[in-house]
Design a protein around this motif. Structure first.
Motif, PDB file in Angstrom:
ATOM      1  N   ASP A  96       2.669  -9.121   7.043  1.00 49.83           N
ATOM      2  CA  ASP A  96       2.696  -8.933   8.458  1.00 49.83           C
ATOM      3  C   ASP A  96       2.805  -7.720   9.125  1.00 49.83           C
ATOM      4  N   LEU A  97       3.684  -7.003   8.393  1.00 50.41           N
ATOM      5  CA  LEU A  97       3.978  -5.505   8.857  1.00 50.41           C
ATOM      6  C   LEU A  97       2.688  -4.676   8.332  1.00 50.41           C
ATOM      7  N   VAL A  98       2.112  -4.799   7.542  1.00 48.78           N
ATOM      8  CA  VAL A  98       0.858  -4.030   7.238  1.00 48.78           C
ATOM      9  C   VAL A  98      -0.258  -4.379   8.131  1.00 48.78           C
ATOM     10  N   MET A  99      -0.380  -5.597   8.390  1.00 48.35           N
ATOM     11  CA  MET A  99      -1.316  -6.045   9.450  1.00 48.35           C
ATOM     12  C   MET A  99      -1.063  -5.426  10.840  1.00 48.35           C
ATOM     13  N   ALA A 100       0.208  -5.477  11.093  1.00 47.18           N
ATOM     14  CA  ALA A 100       0.665  -4.645  12.551  1.00 47.18           C
ATOM     15  C   ALA A 100       0.279  -3.394  12.652  1.00 47.18           C
ATOM     16  N   SER A 101       0.406  -2.653  11.332  1.00 43.19           N
ATOM     17  CA  SER A 101       0.436  -1.101  11.318  1.00 43.19           C
ATOM     18  C   SER A 101      -1.099  -0.906  11.259  1.00 43.19           C
ATOM     19  N   GLY A 102      -2.064  -1.634  10.946  1.00 46.51           N
ATOM     20  CA  GLY A 102      -3.301  -1.323  10.590  1.00 46.51           C
ATOM     21  C   GLY A 102      -3.557  -0.435   9.467  1.00 46.51           C
ATOM     22  N   ASN A 103      -2.599   0.123   8.730  1.00 42.06           N
ATOM     23  CA  ASN A 103      -2.736   0.870   7.586  1.00 42.06           C
ATOM     24  C   ASN A 103      -2.960  -0.033   6.423  1.00 42.06           C
ATOM     25  N   ILE A 104      -4.112  -0.589   6.231  1.00 40.45           N
ATOM     26  CA  ILE A 104      -4.186  -1.551   5.183  1.00 40.45           C
ATOM     27  C   ILE A 104      -4.785  -0.667   3.803  1.00 40.45           C
ATOM     28  N   PRO A 105      -4.141  -1.269   2.652  1.00 45.16           N
ATOM     29  CA  PRO A 105      -4.717  -0.403   1.565  1.00 45.16           C
ATOM     30  C   PRO A 105      -6.472  -1.007   1.243  1.00 45.16           C
ATOM     31  N   GLU A 106      -7.080  -0.417   0.425  1.00 45.81           N
ATOM     32  CA  GLU A 106      -8.319  -0.895   0.210  1.00 45.81           C
ATOM     33  C   GLU A 106      -8.588  -2.424  -0.268  1.00 45.81           C
ATOM     34  N   ILE A 107      -7.892  -3.050  -0.914  1.00 48.73           N
ATOM     35  CA  ILE A 107      -7.614  -4.254  -1.281  1.00 48.73           C
ATOM     36  C   ILE A 107      -6.022  -5.069  -1.000  1.00 48.73           C
ATOM     37  N   ILE A 108      -6.176  -6.140  -0.310  1.00 50.94           N
ATOM     38  CA  ILE A 108      -5.014  -6.817  -0.210  1.00 50.94           C
ATOM     39  C   ILE A 108      -4.961  -8.241  -0.368  1.00 50.94           C
ATOM     40  N   VAL A 109      -3.942  -8.753  -0.975  1.00 45.28           N
ATOM     41  CA  VAL A 109      -3.859 -10.185  -1.225  1.00 45.28           C
ATOM     42  C   VAL A 109      -3.148 -10.739  -0.026  1.00 45.28           C
ATOM     43  N   GLY A 110      -3.804 -11.821   0.522  1.00 47.52           N
ATOM     44  CA  GLY A 110      -3.604 -12.618   1.364  1.00 47.52           C
ATOM     45  C   GLY A 110      -3.185 -14.238   0.806  1.00 47.52           C
ATOM     46  N   ASN A 111      -1.972 -14.355   0.714  1.00 48.89           N
ATOM     47  CA  ASN A 111      -1.261 -15.431  -0.009  1.00 48.89           C
ATOM     48  C   ASN A 111      -1.793 -16.874   0.785  1.00 48.89           C
ATOM     49  N   SER A 112      -1.895 -16.835   1.995  1.00 51.66           N
ATOM     50  CA  SER A 112      -2.060 -18.033   2.873  1.00 51.66           C
ATOM     51  C   SER A 112      -3.334 -17.872   3.609  1.00 51.66           C
ATOM     52  N   LEU A 113      -4.005 -18.675   3.399  1.00 53.36           N
ATOM     53  CA  LEU A 113      -5.562 -18.526   3.909  1.00 53.36           C
ATOM     54  C   LEU A 113      -5.294 -18.652   5.365  1.00 53.36           C
ATOM     55  N   GLY A 114      -4.598 -19.623   6.198  1.00 54.43           N
ATOM     56  CA  GLY A 114      -4.470 -19.836   7.243  1.00 54.43           C
ATOM     57  C   GLY A 114      -3.310 -19.206   8.096  1.00 54.43           C
ATOM     58  N   ARG A 115      -2.646 -18.064   7.329  1.00 55.82           N
ATOM     59  CA  ARG A 115      -1.643 -17.194   8.027  1.00 55.82           C
ATOM     60  C   ARG A 115      -2.152 -16.766   9.355  1.00 55.82           C
ATOM     61  N   PRO A 116      -1.503 -16.871  10.510  1.00 57.56           N
ATOM     62  CA  PRO A 116      -1.865 -16.481  11.602  1.00 57.56           C
ATOM     63  C   PRO A 116      -2.089 -14.679  11.617  1.00 57.56           C
TER      64      PRO A 116
END
Length: 514
Positions: A96-116
């Protein structure tokens, strides 16, 4: 859901291998063994290693990327991996913190498909739309062939695919219990939720482990409510069955009568001293330590861990015996929590150049094979494992290096037994365990909200989630009445934004399941 079978398993009944994920903790499951042990993947032909940055969950000690396994893996995949390991218990918060920062690595694991936070990021263009790259999958036959059933459908948002599935198993976690304690107190193995609750109460009151008055815990898990341990009980209360309001909207599982029944059940555990008074603040590592040091009667983790946990407990209580409970019958189902076959997905940041997106997809295509699955679970023959009586047995180095973490950069292959067998156990033990838990697939259900989502829910739920968690906690600990909790749930369910979300859930559920 149709379950995949391995030719090796069909021939040998069970192979002793290192045993996933999530939603709860992800173990190292057994591999698909259609390829012969010792058969290794061919090195990728690349002039220079492909540098890949990934943020992935960590389920063991952070590895050294220059050790025997990771050196070989990067050589064979033609990659130079820069992995950001995040402890699994903290992963969603970090995500969630990474999504908020916008500084996303090249590939990121999203554990929950429906996470807001994930859905918002997708809607806001944070990730590549992979649909035009994948096309009809003619260039990616492995991604199509080895994915879990419906995996690519689950990943669609507005008809577009934004992630590569992390394939796992259906049969995975189980409620465990100390069989030796049941025997010591002449308690039959429980077959219903009520019998299970009564058995835990008697164990806590009797202290068969000699821990001292008040020191034995009946059921433990980490995090909110009972974290993942509450999910099989929710299934037994009917919480994984669609529940509709008067307008035909599909109510989210957290706000159904079944979840209210789960809160009431937890409240009774709390009142009877079956769960720790600090149950809401217990962390993953603490819960496991309490179980493996003989303080806890029941715990929910992956099935393959039964044997490992038993061996650990024997160091302090030599008579220890850990079993996975049979399906516990509840008022509206069985306490079996099946997985949808995927544990989230890999998402590629939109900041990655288009040419590299194709290279990343090629990497996933190249590694989504039985050969690489074997490498991930066995390692190198003669280094990480030896073949004993036709079954791979990990060496001491293998047990150290071939942990759950070796799976994290891989999409893996879907199968239905990988989280059951344990490489340290005998073939007879693993064969018996496989046979024992096959009934899970017949009796259990999986959480539909692990794969369906709603834009309206994504927008509204974050505004109320913390407040709802507070109300659940207060009700479970007796700080408010169950009637007060029910009134709160009714208030949320009657809000227009929630009703709109429920209509969207109903539509998505029908789309997936008819």
């Amino acid at each position: 859901m149709k379950r995949a079978k391995s030719k090796w398993v069909a021939m040998t009944a069970a192979v002793a291998i290192l045993a996933g994920c999530s939603q709860t903790a992800e173990p190292a499951p057994a591999p698909s063994t259609a390829a012969k042990p010792g058969e290794q993947p061919k090195p990728a032909a690349a002039a220079e290693p492909l540098k890949l940055q990934m943020m992935v969950p960590s389920y063991a000690d952070v590895p050294k990327m220059d050790d025997e396994y990771w050196s070989e893996y990067q050589k064979r995949t033609g990659t130079k991996l820069e992995l950001q390991w995040v402890p699994s218990g903290d992963y969603d918060t970090k995500f969630d913190l990474v999504m908020a920062s916008g500084n996303i690595p090249e590939i990121i694991v999203g554990n929950s498909l429906g996470r807001p936070t994930l859905m918002n990021a997708v809607k806001n263009g944070a990730f590549w739309d992979l649909t035009p790259f994948l096309g009809d999958f003619s260039k990616y036959p492995n991604l199509k062939k080895y994915a879990a059933p419906k995996a690519w459908d689950f990943l669609k948002v507005d008809g577009k695919i934004y992630g590569v599935p992390r394939n796992r198993t259906q049969i995975d976690p189980s409620l465990k219990i100390r069989k030796d304690w049941l025997d010591k107190l002449n308690i039959p193995v429980p077959t219903t939720v009520d019998e299970y609750t009564a058995a835990l109460k008697k164990i806590v009151d009797s202290d068969p482990g000699g821990n001292g008055k008040g020191a034995t815990i009946g059921l433990i898990n980490e995090g909110f409510l009972l974290a993942s341990a509450d999910q099989p009980i929710l299934a037994a209360f009917g919480g994984f069955d669609p529940a509709y309001n008067s307008e035909g909207g599909m109510i989210h599982k957290n706000l159904t009568p079944a979840y209210t029944d789960l809160v009431a059940w937890t409240r009774k555990l709390y009142q009877d001293g079956i769960i720790s008074k600090e149950f809401l603040s217990i962390k993953n590592t603490q819960a496991e330590q309490l179980f493996t040091t003989g303080r806890v009667a029941s715990y929910l983790r992956n099935i393959w861990r039964d044997y490992s946990f038993e061996q650990e407990i024997k160091k302090v209580q030599p008579e220890a015996q850990v079993i996975s409970l049979p399906p516990l019958k509840g008022p509206k189902g069985y306490a079996i929590w099946l997985q949808p076959g995927t544990l989230g997905a890999f998402y590629i940041s939109k900041q990655v150049p288009e040419a590299k997106v194709k290279q990343i997809l090629d990497y996933f295509e190249r590694t989504m094979t039985e050969e690489f699955q074997n490498l991930a679970y066995y390692g190198i023959e003669g280094v990480h494992y030896k073949v004993v009586d036709g079954s791979p047995q990990l060496t001491d180095l293998g047990k150290k290096q071939i942990t759950a973490n070796v799976q994290q950069p891989l999409p893996l292959l879907f199968n239905d037994w990988a989280k059951v067998v344990n490489p340290a156990a005998s073939k007879a033990y693993n064969d018996a365990k496989l046979k024992e838990v096959q009934v899970y697939a017949e009796k259990g259900k999986f959480d539909p909200f692990a794969v369906i989502f709603s834009d309206s829910w994504t927008a509204v739920w974050p505004k109320y989630e913390n407040e709802w968690k507070s109300m659940v906690s207060k009700a479970a600990m007796g700080e408010i009445s169950m009637d007060e909790y029910k009134a709160y749930v009714d208030k949320l369910n009657n809000m227009p934004d929630f009703k709109k979300a429920y209509q969207e859930f109903a539509k998505k559920y029908k789309e997936y399941y008819g």
